[in-house]
Enzyme design. Structure first.
Site, PDB file in Angstrom:
ATOM      1  N   GLU B 287       0.831  -1.205   0.000  1.00  0.00           N
ATOM      2  CA  GLU B 287       0.000   0.000   0.000  1.00  0.00           C
ATOM      3  C   GLU B 287       0.866   1.255   0.000  1.00  0.00           C
ATOM      4  OE1 GLU B 287      -3.926  -0.443   1.982  1.00  0.00           O
ATOM      5  OE2 GLU B 287      -3.285   1.309   3.114  1.00  0.00           O
ATOM      6  N   SER B 327      -7.401   1.737  -2.361  1.00  0.00           N
ATOM      7  CA  SER B 327      -6.192   0.960  -2.614  1.00  0.00           C
ATOM      8  C   SER B 327      -6.617  -0.408  -3.131  1.00  0.00           C
ATOM      9  CB  SER B 327      -5.410   0.806  -1.311  1.00  0.00           C
ATOM     10  OG  SER B 327      -4.485  -0.247  -1.450  1.00  0.00           O
ATOM     11  N   LYS B 366     -15.519  -9.327   8.093  1.00  0.00           N
ATOM     12  CA  LYS B 366     -14.467 -10.184   7.541  1.00  0.00           C
ATOM     13  C   LYS B 366     -15.050 -11.501   7.041  1.00  0.00           C
ATOM     14  CE  LYS B 366     -10.711  -7.655   8.269  1.00  0.00           C
ATOM     15  NZ  LYS B 366      -9.933  -7.141   7.133  1.00  0.00           N
ATOM     16  N   GLU B 374     -13.936 -12.882  -5.678  1.00  0.00           N
ATOM     17  CA  GLU B 374     -12.642 -12.554  -6.280  1.00  0.00           C
ATOM     18  C   GLU B 374     -11.456 -12.836  -5.359  1.00  0.00           C
ATOM     19  OE1 GLU B 374     -15.169 -10.540  -5.752  1.00  0.00           O
ATOM     20  OE2 GLU B 374     -14.566  -8.690  -4.749  1.00  0.00           O
TER      21      GLU B 374
END
Lengths: 170, 581
Positions: B287, B327, B366, B374
Site C-alpha cells: 500500500e 487501494s 471479515k 474474487e
C-alpha cells in the site's frame, strides 16, 4: 444497472434515470425536506393508486432520505398501499354500530369468498379488500361499500351473490 | 457570556433521598448514573437520540401523575425522584412480563445465552412466571447474510440496531417496518439482509439486548477442520485480538496476551499459528508503494485504505465514483491466506488444497469479505473460515482452556514476525501511522527518526495532519465510523478538502471496537485496548514494516518487488459498484 437520479446528493453518482413526467410534476411541488415524506407519498399514491418500489426509491432519492426510512413510513400508515388496487374496492365498516351488528362475520365471509385478508388484493386483481373505521351509515349497519355503492343490513348469506354480481359484470 | 453561564448552570435534585447537583439539561437517567444508581434500560444508546421505547427506565417523580421515562426527561430544579420505589418496581416487572409473553423462550439454545440483557433483567426482577398469554410472532430467521443472522421473533423492538445503523454508521440498512403487532425491524421491501445495503459491520449485534441479531457462526466448520487428519489447519489472529481475548477470558480490560493467544491456538489443535500483523507489514509494503506510485505518477488521489471490509462495501454502495480511490491491496488476513497457500505451502512441501486457513478477527464483515468471489487464487479461497473474538472465546471455553494461566509462546516462522507498525493496525490511525513510517523511506530512501505520529492516534472521529516528506506536503486524514467517513467523503467529492491519503475504519475507534469483539465493549474498555495497542508498538525494537526481515525474505524468495507481477496476482484485488437499496 444501478438506477439513480442526477440530483442525488448523498452520493457522487451519475444520472442514469429519467423520471416520468407525472412524478417530476409532483416532486416540483415539494422542497427537499424530510417533513415532506408523507405528503409526497400521499400525492404519488393518489396519482398511481399505489406506491411502487421504484417510486418509493425515487421519493427517497429526491428528498435525500434513506429508502429504509421512506419504506418504514409507507408500511406504518394504513393509508398507504404498496400493491396496486384491484378493479373493485370493497370496504368493510368496522365501526361500533357495525361491530355490534356482526361486521366481523361479514368480513370473515368476504375474506373466505375472495380468499384474501383485509388489506390484500386478489391474484386476478379484480378485488381489493379494506376495513374502515366508519362510513357514516350506522342506521343500516352492518355496511360495506363496493366502489361507490353502499350495501347495508347485510347478512353472511348475501355475500356470495353480491360478489358474483361484480365478477359477472367484468 | 450568556453561553458560558448556561453551560455552568446547575440543577439541584433529590434522588432516592440524596441531594444531587447536576448540569442543566442532564436527563434523569444520566443524573442517576452520576449518583451511582443504576436504572435498567434496554433501548438507551449513548450519543444517539433517546426514544423512550422500552419503558424500563421509568421512575417516579414527585408531583407527576404518571411514571416518566428517565432517558428522555431532563432534570428540573427541586425534582424529587424515586428510581426503585415499589410502584416503579411493579411497573418494570409488568413491562418485562409483557415483553417476555411474546418471546420465544429459547434461552438454553440461544447464541446469547448468558449475554442477554432481557435475561439479566428477568433475573434481576425475579420473573418466575409469565401471566400473559397472547399471540406469538412467527417470522422466518434471516440467514441470507454471511455475517449476521436476524431472528425477528427474539426482537423486543428497542430500536438500538436501527439507531446505530443510522446515526453512527449512516448506512440505514434496517428500519422499523409495519406497525403494532406486525412491527419488525427489517431492510426495505422485505428484502433479506444479505441482499440489502448492510455492510456487515456487526455494530447492531454489539447493541442488541437479546439474541435477535447474532453473528453467522463458523465454530462448527473450524472444529470439523481441526478434527480432519488430512487438513493442515492454520490460524492467524488479527492485531486487535491480542488486546481483547485476555479480557474476554477473564483478565483485565486491555490485557496484552499475545503469547497466551498463540499457546491457546496451539492447544486447540491448529498446526501453525501465523500472525496477521506480519501481513499488516506486507500490506504496508504494497500500500505504501501504491501511494508513492500514485503520487509520483499523477495517479488517482486521495488514495484510501482497503483493510476494512465494511468500508469497502460502503463505498461500493454509496460512493461508487470513489472506487478508483480505494487501494487495490487486499486486506491483511486475505494477503496472509494467499501467501500461506502459495509461498508457505511450497516451502513446507504441502499441497495447498489441504490447507485450511482460519482468521481470528474482531470483525463480522471479515466473514463477508472472506466469501467475496474474487478473493481466491487458482480456485483456492484465500481464507476458509473467519472466527470473531467472541467465537474464539466460546471455542476456548468449550475446550476447557484456562487462558489466564497459560505460558507464552511465539508465533510460527516464517509468517510470524511483525513490526510495531503492523501491531497498531487495530486502532484508528494505526494503518496511516504504519504507512507513513515506511512511505517516508520508500519516497526518500532515508529512515525517519521520529516515527510517532501522535496526531493520527486516539478516538476522535476525524483526524487530519500534514506530513512533510522532503519538501512534499503529504496531506492525510483518518476517520473511524462510517458516519464520520461519510462526512469526509462528501468533502472529498465536493472538492472542499484535498488529501493524498485517507484511512477509514468502519467501526468507531477501529478494530479494537469492532463488531466481532466481546459484547460488553464500552468506551473505558476501548481506551484500555487502545493504550495496550500502542504499548505493544512502543516496546518493540522493530517498528517499521519495511524493516521486517521475514517480509524482506518473502520478497527476495518469492514476490520479487512490491506491486510486482506476483504481488499483483496474490495480494491485490478489485471492487465493483453495488445497487443502493
Amino acid at each position: 444497472m444501478v438506477k439513480r437520479m442526477s440530483n442525488c446528493t448523498s452520493c457522487n453518482c451519475k444520472s442514469s434515470k429519467n423520471l416520468p413526467e407525472d412524478l417530476v410534476k409532483i416532486f416540483e411541488k415539494y422542497t427537499k425536506k424530510r417533513e415532506n415524506v408523507i405528503p409526497l407519498l400521499q400525492d404519488v399514491q393518489e396519482k398511481y393508486g399505489y406506491l411502487s418500489k421504484e417510486n418509493l426509491i425515487s421519493i427517497s432519492e429526491y428528498l435525500n432520505v434513506p429508502t429504509s426510512n421512506v419504506y418504514g413510513v409507507a408500511t406504518f400508515y394504513n393509508q398507504f398501499r404498496l400493491v396496486p388496487l384491484g378493479k373493485h374496492l370493497i370496504r368493510v365498516c368496522r365501526g361500533t354500530a357495525c361491530h355490534v351488528k356482526g361486521s366481523d362475520k361479514i368480513l370473515d365471509k368476504i375474506e373466505s369468498e375472495l380468499n384474501i385478508k383485509a388489506g390484500e388484493t386478489t391474484s386476478d386483481e379484480l378485488f381489493s379488500l379494506e376495513t374502515v373505521a366508519c362510513v357514516g351509515a350506522c342506521s343500516i349497519a352492518p355496511v360495506i361499500t363496493v366502489d361507490e355503492e353502499f350495501y347495508g343490513r347485510l347478512q353472511q348469506k348475501d355475500i356470495t351473490a353480491l360478489i358474483d354480481k361484480y365478477r359477472k359484470s367484468d | 457570556m450568556e453561553t458560558l453561564n448556561r453551560v455552568d448552570q446547575k440543577v439541584n435534585i433529590n434522588i432516592n433521598g440524596d441531594d444531587v447537583s447536576v448540569s442543566k439539561g442532564t436527563t434523569i437517567l444520566d443524573a442517576s448514573k452520576k449518583a451511582g444508581i443504576k436504572i435498567p434500560t434496554l433501548c438507551h444508546l449513548k450519543d444517539c437520540t433517546p426514544t423512550g421505547a422500552c419503558r424500563m427506565c421509568i421512575v417516579e417523580v414527585e408531583g407527576a401523575r404518571n411514571l416518566v421515562a428517565s432517558c428522555t426527561n431532563p432534570v428540573a430544579e427541586g425534582m424529587k425522584i424515586q428510581t426503585h420505589s415499589n410502584r416503579v418496581i411493579d411497573a418494570r416487572k409488568t413491562i418485562l412480563e409483557l415483553m417476555i409473553a411474546n418471546h420465544p423462550m429459547e434461552c438454553l439454545k440461544c447464541d446469547r445465552n448468558g449475554f442477554c440483557d432481557l435475561q439479566d433483567l428477568a433475573e434481576e426482577y425475579g420473573i418466575t412466571e409469565v401471566p400473559y398469554q397472547g399471540r406469538k410472532r412467527h417470522n422466518p430467521i434471516d440467514l441470507s447474510s454471511p455475517s449476521i443472522i436476524r431472528d425477528a421473533d427474539k426482537c423486543i423492538l428497542c430500536g438500538k440496531c436501527v439507531k446505530v445503523c443510522e446515526q453512527v454508521q449512516s448506512v440505514n440498512a434496517i428500519e422499523f417496518t409495519k406497525r403494532g403487532f406486525e412491527s419488525v425491524v427489517a431492510p426495505s421491501f422485505n428484502c433479506v439482509l444479505g441482499e440489502s445495503n448492510c455492510i456487515n459491520c456487526g455494530q447492531c449485534i454489539m447493541v442488541c439486548p437479546t439474541g435477535a441479531l447474532t453473528e453467522k457462526g463458523a465454530i462448527g466448520d473450524v472444529r470439523a477442520a481441526l478434527k480432519d487428519p488430512t487438513k493442515i489447519v492454520i490460524a492467524q489472529p488479527a492485531p486487535a485480538i491480542r488486546v481483547t481475548i485476555g479480557e474476554a477470558m477473564g483478565m483485565e480490560a486491555g490485557a496484552i496476551s499475545t503469547g497466551k493467544l498463540v499457546t491457546s491456538l496451539k492447544k486447540l489443535g491448529f498446526n501453525q499459528v501465523f500472525d496477521t500483523d506480519f501481513a499488516a507489514d506486507l500490506t504496508i509494503m504494497e500500500e505504501g508503494s501504491e501511494l508513492v506510485h500514485r503520487i509520483t505518477n499523477n495517479g488517482v488521489l486521495p488514495m484510501m485504505t482497503s483493510c476494512s471490509p465494511g468500508w469497502i462495501k460502503f463505498v461500493e454502495h454509496f460512493y461508487p465514483s470513489l472506487i478508483p480511490n480505494l487501494s487495490t491491496c487486499k486486506s491483511p488476513h486475505q494477503m496472509m491466506g494467499a501467501v500461506i497457500k502459495s509461498y508457505w505451502a511450497k516451502k513446507a512441501g504441502v499441497d495447498p488444497k489441504n490447507i485450511y486457513v482460519v482468521s481470528i478477527m474482531p470483525c463480522t464483515a471479515k466473514k463477508f469479505e472472506a466469501q467475496r468471489p474474487e478473493l481466491e487464487n487458482d480456485g483456492l479461497r484465500d481464507v476458509d473460515a473467519v472466527l470473531t473474538t467472541r467465537e474464539l472465546t466460546k471455542l476456548l471455553k468449550t475446550s476447557g482452556i484456562n487462558f489466564k494461566n497459560l505460558e507464552d509462546s511465539e508465533f510460527d516462522s516464517p509468517l510470524g514476525m511483525a513490526s510495531g507498525a503492523g501491531d497498531i493496525f487495530g486502532a484508528s490511525g494505526g494503518v496511516m501511522e504504519a504507512a507513513l513510517r515506511s512511505a517516508y523511506f520508500l519516497i526518500t530512501g532515508e529512515e525517519l527518526e521520529n516515527i510517532d505520529f501522535t496526531g493520527v492516534r486516539g478516538l476522535d472521529g476525524v483526524k487530519e495532519a500534514t506530513v512533510n516528506v522532503k519538501g512534499l506536503d503529504v496531506k492525510i486524514a483518518v476517520a473511524s465510523s462510517l458516519g464520520q467517513a461519510r462526512k469526509l467523503m462528501d468533502k472529498v467529492v465536493s472538492g472542499e478538502a484535498e488529501y493524498h491519503f485517507i484511512e477509514i475504519m468502519t467501526c468507531a475507534g477501529g478494530c479494537i471496537a469492532g463488531g466481532g469483539q466481546p459484547l460488553n465493549t464500552d468506551l473505558e474498555r476501548v481506551k484500555a485496548r487502545l493504550q495496550s495497542t500502542y504499548a505493544i508498538d512502543a516496546k518493540k525494537e522493530l517498528r517499521k514494516s519495511h524493516k521486517n526481515t521475514e517480509v524482506q525474505k518473502l520478497y527476495e524468495e518469492f514476490l520479487g518487488k512490491p506491486l510486482g507481477e506476483v504481488s499483483h496476482k496474490l495480494l491485490h484485488t478489485h471492487y465493483h459498484e453495488r445497487e443502493m437499496k
